[in-house]
Design a protein around this motif. Structure first.
Motif, PDB file in Angstrom:
ATOM      1  N   SER A 117     -11.243   4.698   1.856  1.00  0.00           N
ATOM      2  CA  SER A 117      -9.867   4.908   2.305  1.00  0.00           C
ATOM      3  C   SER A 117      -9.080   3.607   2.226  1.00  0.00           C
ATOM      4  N   ALA A 118      -9.736   2.518   2.638  1.00  0.00           N
ATOM      5  CA  ALA A 118      -9.012   1.238   2.698  1.00  0.00           C
ATOM      6  C   ALA A 118      -8.713   0.690   1.301  1.00  0.00           C
ATOM      7  N   VAL A 119      -9.713   0.741   0.427  1.00  0.00           N
ATOM      8  CA  VAL A 119      -9.504   0.144  -0.896  1.00  0.00           C
ATOM      9  C   VAL A 119      -8.787   1.125  -1.808  1.00  0.00           C
ATOM     10  N   LEU A 154      -4.771   1.406  -4.187  1.00  0.00           N
ATOM     11  CA  LEU A 154      -3.651   0.725  -4.839  1.00  0.00           C
ATOM     12  C   LEU A 154      -3.127  -0.416  -3.967  1.00  0.00           C
ATOM     13  N   GLY A 155      -3.344  -0.291  -2.654  1.00  0.00           N
ATOM     14  CA  GLY A 155      -2.896  -1.344  -1.747  1.00  0.00           C
ATOM     15  C   GLY A 155      -3.503  -2.689  -2.110  1.00  0.00           C
ATOM     16  N   ASN A 156      -4.771  -2.687  -2.484  1.00  0.00           N
ATOM     17  CA  ASN A 156      -5.441  -3.948  -2.802  1.00  0.00           C
ATOM     18  C   ASN A 156      -5.122  -4.421  -4.207  1.00  0.00           C
ATOM     19  N   PHE A 168       5.345   7.748  -2.205  1.00  0.00           N
ATOM     20  CA  PHE A 168       5.466   6.710  -3.248  1.00  0.00           C
ATOM     21  C   PHE A 168       4.113   6.356  -3.854  1.00  0.00           C
ATOM     22  N   TYR A 169       3.046   6.527  -3.053  1.00  0.00           N
ATOM     23  CA  TYR A 169       1.703   6.187  -3.533  1.00  0.00           C
ATOM     24  C   TYR A 169       1.315   7.071  -4.716  1.00  0.00           C
ATOM     25  N   SER A 170       1.704   8.346  -4.620  1.00  0.00           N
ATOM     26  CA  SER A 170       1.314   9.263  -5.692  1.00  0.00           C
ATOM     27  C   SER A 170       2.033   8.912  -6.999  1.00  0.00           C
ATOM     28  N   PHE A 223      -1.754  -3.805   7.495  1.00  0.00           N
ATOM     29  CA  PHE A 223      -1.932  -2.458   8.041  1.00  0.00           C
ATOM     30  C   PHE A 223      -2.070  -1.426   6.932  1.00  0.00           C
ATOM     31  N   PHE A 224      -1.274  -1.596   5.883  1.00  0.00           N
ATOM     32  CA  PHE A 224      -1.342  -0.651   4.762  1.00  0.00           C
ATOM     33  C   PHE A 224      -2.733  -0.715   4.135  1.00  0.00           C
ATOM     34  N   SER A 225      -3.196  -1.931   3.905  1.00  0.00           N
ATOM     35  CA  SER A 225      -4.456  -2.089   3.194  1.00  0.00           C
ATOM     36  C   SER A 225      -5.638  -1.572   4.005  1.00  0.00           C
ATOM     37  N   LEU A 226      -5.576  -1.738   5.330  1.00  0.00           N
ATOM     38  CA  LEU A 226      -6.697  -1.244   6.154  1.00  0.00           C
ATOM     39  C   LEU A 226      -6.496   0.217   6.576  1.00  0.00           C
ATOM     40  N   SER A 227      -5.481   0.871   6.060  1.00  0.00           N
ATOM     41  CA  SER A 227      -5.162   2.277   6.419  1.00  0.00           C
ATOM     42  C   SER A 227      -4.997   2.428   7.930  1.00  0.00           C
ATOM     43  N   LEU A 228      -4.302   1.490   8.543  1.00  0.00           N
ATOM     44  CA  LEU A 228      -4.214   1.479  10.012  1.00  0.00           C
ATOM     45  C   LEU A 228      -2.890   1.993  10.529  1.00  0.00           C
ATOM     46  N   GLY A 270      -3.657   6.923  12.179  1.00  0.00           N
ATOM     47  CA  GLY A 270      -4.687   7.854  12.633  1.00  0.00           C
ATOM     48  C   GLY A 270      -5.749   8.194  11.602  1.00  0.00           C
ATOM     49  N   THR A 271      -5.634   7.633  10.393  1.00  0.00           N
ATOM     50  CA  THR A 271      -6.645   7.926   9.374  1.00  0.00           C
ATOM     51  C   THR A 271      -8.017   7.422   9.810  1.00  0.00           C
ATOM     52  N   MET A 272      -8.049   6.196  10.270  1.00  0.00           N
ATOM     53  CA  MET A 272      -9.328   5.613  10.664  1.00  0.00           C
ATOM     54  C   MET A 272      -9.845   6.241  11.969  1.00  0.00           C
TER      55      MET A 272
HETATM   56  N1  PFF Z   1      -5.369   1.540   2.389  1.00  0.00           N
HETATM   57  C1  PFF Z   1      -4.916   2.228   1.221  1.00  0.00           C
HETATM   58  C2  PFF Z   1      -4.777   1.248   0.085  1.00  0.00           C
HETATM   59  O1  PFF Z   1      -4.892   0.035   0.315  1.00  0.00           O
HETATM   60  O2  PFF Z   1      -4.532   1.663  -1.037  1.00  0.00           O
HETATM   61  C3  PFF Z   1      -3.623   2.955   1.470  1.00  0.00           C
HETATM   62  C4  PFF Z   1      -3.667   3.855   2.669  1.00  0.00           C
HETATM   63  C5  PFF Z   1      -4.653   4.850   2.767  1.00  0.00           C
HETATM   64  C6  PFF Z   1      -2.753   3.702   3.682  1.00  0.00           C
HETATM   65  C7  PFF Z   1      -4.721   5.678   3.873  1.00  0.00           C
HETATM   66  C8  PFF Z   1      -2.799   4.516   4.797  1.00  0.00           C
HETATM   67  C9  PFF Z   1      -3.784   5.506   4.873  1.00  0.00           C
HETATM   68  F1  PFF Z   1      -3.831   6.283   5.916  1.00  0.00           F
END
Ligand code: PFF
Length: 454
Positions: A24-26, A28-30, A106-108, A227-232, A235-237
Motif C-alpha cells: 500500500s505504501a510503495v 507512485l508516491g515513491n 488523480f492517482y489513477s 503522509f501520502f507515501s505512508l498511506s496515512l 484509515g487505510t493502515m
Molecule cells: N502510499 C501510496 C504511494 O506512495 O503511492 C499512495 C497512497 C495509498 C495514499 C493508499 C493513500 C492511501 F490510502
C-alpha cells in the motif's frame, strides 16, 4: 473473542503483513511523486524535512493507525464506535472517504500514464535517441484529450475488478512477489545511474541540504509527501491493522514499513537525479519529471525495451496495490454504514472516481488554458493532489494521534502495542509522548506556518 473476530480475515504470514502494508505504501508516491517534489523543493532541503516528518510524525501515526485497527478489529468508521469514543470522532471517516476519492481521482491518471508507457515500450515506440524527443512525447500524450482518459478508465476498471471481489489473499500473494522484484529492478537502475557522467551532481542535489532553501512551502510539501507515501491519515493502515494477528508486532511492523517505503523513495531519487544532471535537464519539472527521465535512462541501457516493459509493468502493479488499499476506505463506508452490497459499493465508488479521474486527466489537455472566473487555472489534478495530500491527510493524522494519545485508554493502547504484555516495547513512553504532543503540535504548527501565520 466475538464471531466477527474469528471471521475477520488475517494475514497468513509475517512476510505477508510487511509485503501488503509496504504494497500500500510503495507506489507512485515513491517513484513518481517523491522525485518531483524533491526536484521542485530544493533536493536536499526537502529530503531532510521529509525524513524528519517520517520519523517524528509518520512512524508514531502509523503505529497509532495499526493499534486502533487491531484493537477495534474494525475499519475507520467502526473503529471509533467500537472504542466507545463519544462526540464526533466518526467524522474521521468522512475525512478518509473524501481523501481517498480525491487521491484516486488523480492517482489513477498517473497510473494510466504508466500503462501508456508500458504499451509504448511493448510496441517499441520509446526508442528515441534525443532527450528532447521524450519531453515532446510526454507533452503531446498528456495534453491529448482522449488517450489519458482511456488509460485512466482502464486502470480504474482493473482496480474495480479486484476490489469488487474483495480478494485479500490475492493481494498478499501478489505483493509477496512484486515488492522484491520491484526492489531488485530499482537497485539495478541505481547502479546504472551512479555510473553516469554527472552522477555526483545529482547526488549532491539530493543529499546536500541547502538550509536557506527551507521555506514554509518546502515543509508543508514534505509533510504531505510523508503522509501520502505512508498511506496515512485516511484509515487505510487502520484497516490493515485490523487484519493483523494477535502476534503481530505493531511497532516493529510500522518501523519496517516506513523504512522500506523511505528506502524506495531514496532509491528513486538516486535513479532520477544523476540522470537529470547528466542529461542536462532541470530538476524542476513537476509531474512530468519521471516520465521524461526514466525512458531516457532505459533508452541508454542495453536491452532497453525489456527494462522498460518490466519497470512500467511493476510500477503499474505497485500503483494497483496502493489504489486497492485506498478504495477499501470508501467501500467500507458504503457496505458497513450504508449496508450496500460490495458490488454496489464498488460501482458507486467507481463512478465517482471516474468523474474525478476525467477532470484530472483533462487538466493537462482541454482545461490547460481554461480558468475559473478568470481567477485561477482549472487544474483539477493539482487541486485534488494538494487538498488531499497537504491538507486532509495531515489533518486526519493529527486527529488520529490526538485520539490515540489523549482519548484511547492508555492500558488499551499498551495492551495492543505489547501484544497483551507478551512482548516488551521499550519505546512505549516515547511513542506516547510523540502521539500526545509532538505529532498533533507538529502538524498544527506546520499548518500555521504553511498559511503564513508566522
Ligand atoms: N502510499 C501510496 C504511494 O506512495 O503511492 C499512495 C497512497 C495509498 C495514499 C493508499 C493513500 C492511501 F490510502
Amino acid at each position: 473473542m466475538t464471531s466477527e473476530d474469528k471471521n475477520r480475515a488475517q494475514f497468513a504470514t509475517r512476510l505477508g503483513i510487511i509485503a501488503t502494508t509496504v504494497g500500500s505504501a510503495v507506489g507512485l508516491g515513491n517513484i513518481w511523486r517523491f522525485p518531483y517534489e524533491a526536484g521542485n523543493n530544493g533536493g536536499g532541503a526537502f529530503l531532510i524535512c521529509y525524513l524528519l516528518c517520517i520519523i517524528l510524525l509518520g512512524i508514531p501515526v502509523l503505529c497509532a493507525e495499526f493499534a486502533i485497527g487491531r484493537t477495534s478489529r474494525s475499519n475507520i468508521f467502526g473503529a471509533f464506535h467500537q472504542l466507545k469514543a463519544s462526540g464526533k470522532w466518526h467524522w474521521m471517516g468522512y475525512i478518509g472517504i473524501l481523501a481517498s476519492i480525491l487521491i484516486l481521482s488523480f492517482y489513477s491518471v498517473v497510473a494510466g500514464w504508466t500503462m501508456e508507457y508500458m504499451y509504448q515500450s511493448i510496441v517499441g515506440r520509446l526508442n528515441f535517441t534525443e532527450i528532447d524527443a521524450f519531453h515532446n512525447q510526454f507533452a503531446s500524450f498528456s495534453s491529448s484529450n482522449w488517450r489519458p482518459i482511456l488509460w485512466t478508465v482502464l486502470f480504474l476498471l482493473c482496480n474495480y475488478i479486484i476490489v469488487v471481489r474483495g480478494v485479500k489473499k490475492g493481494i498478499e500473494k501478489m505483493s509477496n512477489l512484486m515488492m522484491p522484484a520491484l526492489f531488485i529492478l530499482l537497485i539495478i537502475f541505481c547502479i546504472n545511474s551512479l555510473m553516469m557522467p554527472k552522477a555526483h551532481e545529482g547526488l549532491r542535489f539530493l543529499f546536500t541540504p541547502d538550509f536557506s532553501k527551507i521555506t514554509p512551502k518546502v515543509i508543508v510539501s514534505a509533510l504531505g509527501q510523508a503522509f501520502f507515501s505512508l498511506s496515512l491519515g485516511l484509515g487505510t493502515m487502520m484497516t490493515y491493522g485490523s487484519y493483523f494477528s494477535k502476534d503481530t508486532r505493531i511497532v516493529r511492523s510500522a518501523t519496517i514499513t516506513a523504512s522500506l517505503d523511505t528506502l524506495v523513495a531514496i532509491l528513486a531519487g538516486i535513479i532520477i537525479f544523476p540522470a537529470v544532471f547528466s542529461f542536462g535537464m532541470s530538476p524542476v519539472q513537476g509531474p512530468a519529471l519521471v516520465f521524461e527521465v526514466l525512458p531516457s535512462i532505459f533508452a541508454q541501457m542495453p536491452g532497453a525495451q525489456i527494462w522498460s516493459i518490466l519497470f512500467f509493468f511493476l510500477l503499474f502493479l505497485a500503483s494497483l496495490t496502493s489504489t486497492i488499499s485506498m478504495s477499501e476506505v470508501s467501500i467500507a463506508f458504503f457496505t458497513e454504514e450504508k449496508k450496500m452490497s460490495r458490488a454496489k459499493a464498488s460501482t458507486i465508488n467507481l463512478i465517482i472516481v471516474l468523474c474525478g479521474g476525467v477532470l484530472s486527466a483533462l487538466s493537462f489537455g482541454y482545461f490547460s488554458d481554461k480558468s475559473f472566473l478568470g481567477l485561477c487555472r482549472l487544474d483539477f489534478f493539482s487541486f485534488f493532489d494538494f487538498t488531499s495530500s497537504n491538507v486532509l491527510l495531515p489533518l486526519g493524522g493529527m486527529l488520529i494521534s490526538i485520539f490515540a494519545g489523549w482519548i484511547l485508554e492508555r492500558s488499551r493502547l499498551k495492551d495492543t502495542l505489547t501484544n497483551n504484555g507478551r512482548i516488551g516495547v521499550s519505546t512505549f513512553p516515547l511513542l506516547v509522548f510523540c502521539l500526545k504532543y509532538v505529532a498533533p503540535l507538529g502538524i498544527f504548527l506546520i499548518f500555521l506556518f504553511g498559511i503564513g501565520f508566522f
